[in-house]
Design an enzyme around this catalytic site. Structure first.
Site, PDB file in Angstrom:
ATOM      1  N   ARG A  88      46.427  39.418  37.872  1.00 35.90           N
ATOM      2  CA  ARG A  88      45.561  38.100  37.962  1.00 35.90           C
ATOM      3  C   ARG A  88      44.677  38.264  36.847  1.00 35.90           C
ATOM      4  O   ARG A  88      44.268  37.088  36.163  1.00 35.90           O
ATOM      5  CB  ARG A  88      44.762  38.347  39.452  1.00 35.90           C
ATOM      6  CG  ARG A  88      44.162  37.134  39.565  1.00 35.90           C
ATOM      7  CD  ARG A  88      43.241  37.032  41.039  1.00 35.90           C
ATOM      8  NE  ARG A  88      43.867  37.900  41.838  1.00 35.90           N
ATOM      9  CZ  ARG A  88      44.492  37.130  42.865  1.00 35.90           C
ATOM     10  NH1 ARG A  88      45.062  36.181  42.399  1.00 35.90           N
ATOM     11  NH2 ARG A  88      44.690  38.037  44.013  1.00 35.90           N
ATOM     12  N   TYR A  89      43.948  39.454  36.394  1.00 35.35           N
ATOM     13  CA  TYR A  89      42.882  39.382  35.378  1.00 35.35           C
ATOM     14  C   TYR A  89      43.914  40.003  34.024  1.00 35.35           C
ATOM     15  O   TYR A  89      44.633  40.449  34.089  1.00 35.35           O
ATOM     16  CB  TYR A  89      41.980  40.509  35.805  1.00 35.35           C
ATOM     17  CG  TYR A  89      41.280  40.076  36.763  1.00 35.35           C
ATOM     18  CD1 TYR A  89      40.284  39.090  36.942  1.00 35.35           C
ATOM     19  CD2 TYR A  89      41.216  40.837  38.293  1.00 35.35           C
ATOM     20  CE1 TYR A  89      39.531  38.689  38.079  1.00 35.35           C
ATOM     21  CE2 TYR A  89      40.738  40.532  39.310  1.00 35.35           C
ATOM     22  CZ  TYR A  89      39.717  39.475  39.232  1.00 35.35           C
ATOM     23  OH  TYR A  89      38.930  39.136  40.337  1.00 35.35           O
ATOM     24  N   ARG A 146      43.884  44.376  33.703  1.00 37.48           N
ATOM     25  CA  ARG A 146      43.928  45.184  34.675  1.00 37.48           C
ATOM     26  C   ARG A 146      44.981  44.651  35.695  1.00 37.48           C
ATOM     27  O   ARG A 146      45.062  43.343  35.805  1.00 37.48           O
ATOM     28  CB  ARG A 146      42.846  45.814  35.125  1.00 37.48           C
ATOM     29  CG  ARG A 146      42.032  44.485  35.733  1.00 37.48           C
ATOM     30  CD  ARG A 146      40.512  44.831  35.686  1.00 37.48           C
ATOM     31  NE  ARG A 146      39.187  44.009  36.271  1.00 37.48           N
ATOM     32  CZ  ARG A 146      39.073  42.613  35.898  1.00 37.48           C
ATOM     33  NH1 ARG A 146      39.384  42.343  34.759  1.00 37.48           N
ATOM     34  NH2 ARG A 146      38.276  41.984  36.524  1.00 37.48           N
ATOM     35  N   CYS A 202      49.779  53.216  55.669  1.00 34.35           N
ATOM     36  CA  CYS A 202      48.448  53.568  55.743  1.00 34.35           C
ATOM     37  C   CYS A 202      48.255  54.548  57.043  1.00 34.35           C
ATOM     38  O   CYS A 202      49.159  54.570  57.792  1.00 34.35           O
ATOM     39  CB  CYS A 202      47.518  52.281  56.111  1.00 34.35           C
ATOM     40  SG  CYS A 202      47.249  51.058  54.791  1.00 34.35           S
ATOM     41  N   CYS A 225      44.060  48.379  59.577  1.00 34.86           N
ATOM     42  CA  CYS A 225      43.148  47.616  59.930  1.00 34.86           C
ATOM     43  C   CYS A 225      43.532  46.485  60.420  1.00 34.86           C
ATOM     44  O   CYS A 225      44.402  45.629  60.026  1.00 34.86           O
ATOM     45  CB  CYS A 225      42.153  47.465  58.753  1.00 34.86           C
ATOM     46  SG  CYS A 225      41.714  48.877  57.784  1.00 34.86           S
ATOM     47  N   CYS A 240      43.403  43.282  57.966  1.00 34.62           N
ATOM     48  CA  CYS A 240      44.162  43.647  56.768  1.00 34.62           C
ATOM     49  C   CYS A 240      44.432  42.381  56.064  1.00 34.62           C
ATOM     50  O   CYS A 240      44.926  41.489  56.554  1.00 34.62           O
ATOM     51  CB  CYS A 240      45.268  44.556  56.833  1.00 34.62           C
ATOM     52  SG  CYS A 240      46.160  44.929  55.375  1.00 34.62           S
ATOM     53  N   ARG A 260      46.515  42.428  53.623  1.00 38.64           N
ATOM     54  CA  ARG A 260      47.771  42.107  52.915  1.00 38.64           C
ATOM     55  C   ARG A 260      48.740  42.535  53.989  1.00 38.64           C
ATOM     56  O   ARG A 260      49.728  43.513  54.054  1.00 38.64           O
ATOM     57  CB  ARG A 260      47.640  43.281  51.750  1.00 38.64           C
ATOM     58  CG  ARG A 260      48.813  42.882  50.905  1.00 38.64           C
ATOM     59  CD  ARG A 260      48.664  43.862  49.692  1.00 38.64           C
ATOM     60  NE  ARG A 260      47.588  43.567  48.706  1.00 38.64           N
ATOM     61  CZ  ARG A 260      46.592  44.374  48.062  1.00 38.64           C
ATOM     62  NH1 ARG A 260      46.969  45.650  48.221  1.00 38.64           N
ATOM     63  NH2 ARG A 260      45.890  44.018  47.427  1.00 38.64           N
ATOM     64  N   ASP A 314      38.633  37.540  53.746  1.00 40.55           N
ATOM     65  CA  ASP A 314      39.567  36.432  53.290  1.00 40.55           C
ATOM     66  C   ASP A 314      39.990  35.640  54.430  1.00 40.55           C
ATOM     67  O   ASP A 314      39.868  36.000  55.861  1.00 40.55           O
ATOM     68  CB  ASP A 314      40.708  37.451  52.699  1.00 40.55           C
ATOM     69  CG  ASP A 314      40.426  38.052  51.451  1.00 40.55           C
ATOM     70  OD1 ASP A 314      39.481  37.744  50.782  1.00 40.55           O
ATOM     71  OD2 ASP A 314      41.101  39.154  51.169  1.00 40.55           O
ATOM     72  N   ASP A 365      36.579  36.603  47.310  1.00 43.10           N
ATOM     73  CA  ASP A 365      37.968  36.612  46.669  1.00 43.10           C
ATOM     74  C   ASP A 365      38.634  35.068  47.015  1.00 43.10           C
ATOM     75  O   ASP A 365      38.817  34.821  47.896  1.00 43.10           O
ATOM     76  CB  ASP A 365      38.852  37.525  47.103  1.00 43.10           C
ATOM     77  CG  ASP A 365      39.517  38.275  46.001  1.00 43.10           C
ATOM     78  OD1 ASP A 365      39.787  37.622  44.931  1.00 43.10           O
ATOM     79  OD2 ASP A 365      39.973  39.404  46.046  1.00 43.10           O
ATOM     80  N   LYS A 369      37.747  37.480  42.114  1.00 41.86           N
ATOM     81  CA  LYS A 369      36.363  37.745  42.858  1.00 41.86           C
ATOM     82  C   LYS A 369      35.250  37.026  42.325  1.00 41.86           C
ATOM     83  O   LYS A 369      35.140  37.133  41.025  1.00 41.86           O
ATOM     84  CB  LYS A 369      36.307  39.419  42.942  1.00 41.86           C
ATOM     85  CG  LYS A 369      37.415  40.054  43.758  1.00 41.86           C
ATOM     86  CD  LYS A 369      36.951  41.575  43.462  1.00 41.86           C
ATOM     87  CE  LYS A 369      38.209  42.230  43.940  1.00 41.86           C
ATOM     88  NZ  LYS A 369      39.356  42.466  43.225  1.00 41.86           N
TER      89      LYS A 369
HETATM   90  C1  LIG Z   1      40.246  43.541  42.844  1.00 42.82           C
HETATM   91  C2  LIG Z   1      41.362  43.419  41.917  1.00 42.82           C
HETATM   92  C3  LIG Z   1      41.091  44.090  40.577  1.00 42.82           C
HETATM   93  C4  LIG Z   1      40.178  44.752  40.110  1.00 42.82           C
HETATM   94  O1  LIG Z   1      39.098  43.789  40.095  1.00 42.82           O
HETATM   95  P1  LIG Z   1      37.764  44.496  39.504  1.00 42.82           P
HETATM   96  O2  LIG Z   1      36.735  43.351  39.621  1.00 42.82           O
HETATM   97  O3  LIG Z   1      37.757  45.145  37.982  1.00 42.82           O
HETATM   98  O4  LIG Z   1      37.389  45.761  40.262  1.00 42.82           O
HETATM   99  C5  LIG Z   1      42.514  43.850  39.783  1.00 42.82           C
HETATM  100  N1  LIG Z   1      43.394  43.070  40.236  1.00 42.82           N
HETATM  101  C6  LIG Z   1      43.301  42.343  41.500  1.00 42.82           C
HETATM  102  C7  LIG Z   1      44.716  41.703  41.854  1.00 42.82           C
HETATM  103  C8  LIG Z   1      42.171  42.625  42.211  1.00 42.82           C
HETATM  104  O5  LIG Z   1      42.443  41.775  43.448  1.00 42.82           O
END
Ligand SMILES: *Cc1c(COP(=O)(O)O)cnc(C)c1O
Length: 372
Positions: free
Chosen positions: A90-91, A94, A103, A107, A110, A112, A270, A307, A314
């Site tokens: 998404r980002y 990362r 798990c 939870c 959850c 997911r 969520d 989120d 986020k």
């Molecule tokens: C939360 C999340 C991350 C990590 O986010 P940070 O703000 O860097 O901790 C990376 N990818 C996804 C899809 C996430 O939901």
């Protein structure tokens, strides 16, 4: 079989177990178990003090999960951002890497649920496609191992994944997103820590929601991870009846710091289907944040985030500290609601409005200037 594996085997694991243990109606118990698998290991079970307490609410299913709430199964649209089934990208730099569906406790809130608990979904091939994707994308410098809970993997399996990632030159940091220190601290063994140490830098983000979870066992597991060189953070979820008041949240976050765990995020719940009964108004979250900042160590204050539904990522939300501007002064209030003026730097040029989004992003962009 190691102690923690025995504990998983001895969990409340079915509708039938739930009936035996808690006097549930059998039909209801089965229905709930079919909707989202029940698993409560004996350690987490032992933390329950009475029916309906904050521990109970997190692990014992509730009839409210069956209410038709028209909520999505995948509110964060993780699937849309999923180039291969094990990755959510998404980002820019990362990714989230799903390494197991298992798990040690499921939870009830959850996010997911749709993917978690089904053991057929994850195989070595599933994991390898994730490693291959990361390897082929040099922009990825941070990999978050998630699931499920990556510490449900055996040491051998986890090491395979860590070694696979470490063989990729552009992967700078690896994070373990794991609830294990909170729900099954016995899993954090000296052997595990010794193995993890070989693959630094490894960060751990764990998941405590209530001060009762901060037991001597949990503390030991966090200390072992910290001693192994992993900075340990916490991601909590704001939930009705669990931690939706400032006193509980203060106590939780102070206790976490004392266990060498640094609060990282506090999530607004969520919109996941079947979890609506946990949601509280954002106002409550903001009031809690207002009672943390300034009132206790800044280290104990997490970022409160939503989120964004639909996959926006986020977004931090803060109580209002900037009250406005007067001439070149910025008007602020502190944690005691005293008001202060800060003379800002006078800028001699009018800066053109900036739109910083890409064309394919949602059209409702706001001028950056609005923010200050
Ligand atoms: C939360 C999340 C991350 C990590 O986010 P940070 O703000 O860097 O901790 C990376 N990818 C996804 C899809 C996430 O939901």
């Amino acid at each position: 079989m190691e102690l923690w594996q025995k504990m998983i085997r001895d969990s409340v694991n079915s509708g039938e177990d739930l009936v035996k243990k808690f006097d549930f109606d059998r039909e209801l118990a089965d229905k709930l178990n079919n909707l989202f698998h029940i698993r409560i290991n004996p350690y987490y079970l032992s933390l329950i003090r009475e029916k309906g307490d904050p521990i109970w609410l997190q692990c014992i299913p509730d009839e409210k999960e069956l209410v038709e709430d028209n909520m999505p199964l995948d509110p964060l649209e993780e699937e849309k951002f999923s180039p291969v089934p094990s990755i959510t990208h998404r980002y820019p730099d990362r990714v989230l890497f799903l390494t197991t569906s298992q798990c040690s406790m499921y939870c009830r809130f959850c996010t997911r649920k749709r993917k978690v608990s089904d053991p057929t979904k994850i195989s070595m091939k599933f994991i390898q496609t994730g490693i291959d994707y990361i390897s082929a994308h040099p922009e990825i410098r941070d990999v978050v191992l998630s699931g499920g809970d990556p510490l449900m993997l055996t040491n051998v399996m986890l090491e395979k994944i860590l070694a696979g990632l470490r063989a990729i030159p552009h992967v700078e940091i690896i994070r373990l997103g794991t609830k294990i220190p909170c729900v099954l601290p016995q899993r954090v063994t000296a052997k595990l820590c010794k193995m993890i140490k070989k693959y630094h830098p490894i960060y751990v983000n764990t998941h405590f929601n209530h001060p009762w979870e901060c037991t001597p066992e949990a503390k030991l597991s966090c200390e072992m991870l910290a001693d192994a060189g992993c900075p340990v953070g916490n991601q909590a979820v704001l939930m009705k009846g669990v931690n939706d008041n400032a006193e509980v949240m203060l106590e939780l976050h102070r206790k976490l710091l004392a266990m060498r765990v640094r609060p990282y995020y506090l999530y607004q719940a969520d919109l996941t289907k079947g979890t609506n009964h946990f949601r509280v108004p954002v106002r409550v979250g903001l009031e809690i944040m207002d009672k943390l900042r300034g009132h206790t160590s800044g280290l104990a204050v997490p970022y409160y985030v939503i989120d964004a539904p639909g996959g926006g990522g986020k977004i931090p939300i803060l109580p209002q500290y900037v009250l406005g501007r007067k001439d070149n002064k910025i008007i602020l209030r502190n944690y005691k609601y005293d008001v202060f003026e800060y003379p800002d730097v006078v800028e001699d040029e009018i800066v053109e409005p900036v739109t910083n989004g890409k064309k394919d992003q949602p059209s409702e962009k706001i001028n950056e200037k609005v923010l200050v």
